[in-house]
Design an enzyme around this catalytic site. Structure first.
Site, PDB file in Angstrom:
ATOM      1  N   GLU A 100      36.907  21.709  45.194  1.00  0.00           N
ATOM      2  CA  GLU A 100      36.217  21.967  43.932  1.00  0.00           C
ATOM      3  C   GLU A 100      35.973  21.175  42.720  1.00  0.00           C
ATOM      4  OE1 GLU A 100      36.007  26.371  41.389  1.00  0.00           O
ATOM      5  OE2 GLU A 100      37.296  26.027  42.230  1.00  0.00           O
TER       6      GLU A 100
ATOM      7  N   ASP B 279      34.154  34.942  42.198  1.00  0.00           N
ATOM      8  CA  ASP B 279      34.306  35.580  41.156  1.00  0.00           C
ATOM      9  C   ASP B 279      33.104  36.226  40.960  1.00  0.00           C
ATOM     10  OD1 ASP B 279      37.901  35.495  41.324  1.00  0.00           O
ATOM     11  OD2 ASP B 279      36.383  33.096  41.178  1.00  0.00           O
TER      12      ASP B 279
END
Length: 340
Positions: free
Chosen positions: A201, A280
């Site tokens: 990431e 999220d």
């Protein structure tokens, strides 16, 4: 008559393989649970909390993420949080959800492992009954903590082993390579648990290699930095190792400066088993269909990409083969009926 692209994106059955249940905690529910449990928050209102969602990187998000989780104290809190997610997932035609949870975030505050797992498992059972969603839990270790703490967490969770199907690795990536957790992942595999890991990431491609070769990860969560290593790209494509990509998360955390520059089309066109997920969603501005619609609008991906992403998500899931076949046939029927 064929559906337009946004309608097709909404209609496609899909699996969500990268969603942190604590990251679905909307500000309104944070305040409601704070009132219910008598927890004091460092924000005066829902609006003030939302304004704090101006993240510059992963760590700036995690600081607020952990503060929000402080309102989760009782089994009912965890169940209510997960049910709110499942209701949104059902509206987005999610047929399968493999949900990450972070027990260390809660046990460090004195919340028992039983409280966390029982509350979330209860929601998984209800989600199938109410919406027909197939759902399972994946226990994640916080990588900024030690491997000894991860091993202790796994041991503490084993009385509820029947309620989770795998383990993962999340939290602050840079400076915490997958090799740090070799022993706990070896133990998890020996217990018959599935293995996934966040890698690539913000961290380098080397972290993806470690996740594959040392942790034996079956899926790579994020993985967008793989494009910087041609040999890794070839391996991911050849072995059909799924990447659980989270476009709006990448945008919000400044992994990409603009959604138009996201490399998801390049990953797909290189033959990788990439998928779209929300990560999220309460913090990053969108659940799974929001991620589909905004990413397609920004990148110009096609209907063929849409169908491939939906199929990839089903195939990459840990659901039973009979369920996968059922969902893949639903996708085929959708296309045959002229919707695709």
């Amino acid at each position: 008559m064929a559906r337009d692209l946004p309608a097709l994106l909404a209609a496609l059955p899909k699996a969500e393989l990268h969603v942190h249940i604590e990251g679905t905690l909307e500000p309104e529910m944070i305040f409601a649970l704070a009132r219910r449990n008598g927890v004091s928050l460092p924000y005066a209102s829902v609006e003030e909390l939302r304004k704090a969602y101006a993240f510059t990187d992963l760590q700036s998000f995690l600081d607020i993420y952990y503060a929000g989780a402080s309102v989760l104290l009782k089994e009912q809190d965890f169940q209510d949080m997960a049910m709110a997610y499942f209701e949104r997932a059902a509206a987005d035609n999610v047929v399968r959800a493999e949900i990450f949870f972070d027990p260390q975030t809660h046990t460090a505050r004195g919340v028992s492992m039983e409280t966390v797992i029982s509350g979330l498992h209860g929601a998984c059972v209800q989600a199938r009954q109410r919406w027909g969603i197939s759902a399972d839990l994946i226990l994640c270790f916080l990588r900024h903590l030690s491997e000894e703490e991860a091993l202790a967490t796994l041991d503490a969770a084993l009385p509820w082993r029947q309620h989770f199907i795998g383990v993962g690795l999340d939290s602050s990536e840079v400076g915490h390579p997958p090799v740090k957790f070799a022993r706990v992942f070896e133990r998890a595999r020996a217990l018959g648990l599935h293995v996934v890991a966040h890698a690539g990431e913000e961290g380098p491609p080397e972290y993806i290699w470690q996740a594959l070769d040392i942790l034996k990860a079956e899926r790579i969560d994020h993985g967008v930095q793989a494009v910087n290593d041609p040999a890794l790209m070839q391996r991911l494509a050849k072995e059909r190792i799924p990447l659980t990509v989270c476009p709006l998360s990448n945008l919000k955390l400044c992994v990409f400066p603009d959604l138009r520059e996201h490399n998801l089309p390049a990953l797909l066109d290189a033959g990788l088993c990439a998928t779209i997920n929300s990560d999220d969603p309460a913090y990053f501005g969108g659940y799974i269909n929001d991620n589909f619609v905004q990413t397609f609008a920004a990148t110009g991906m096609t209907r063929e990409h849409a169908v491939q992403l939906a199929r990839n998500s089903i195939e990459a899931s840990f659901a039973p083969d009979a369920e996968k076949d059922l969902w893949l046939r639903k996708i085929d029927r959708l296309i045959e009926e002229g919707s695709g």
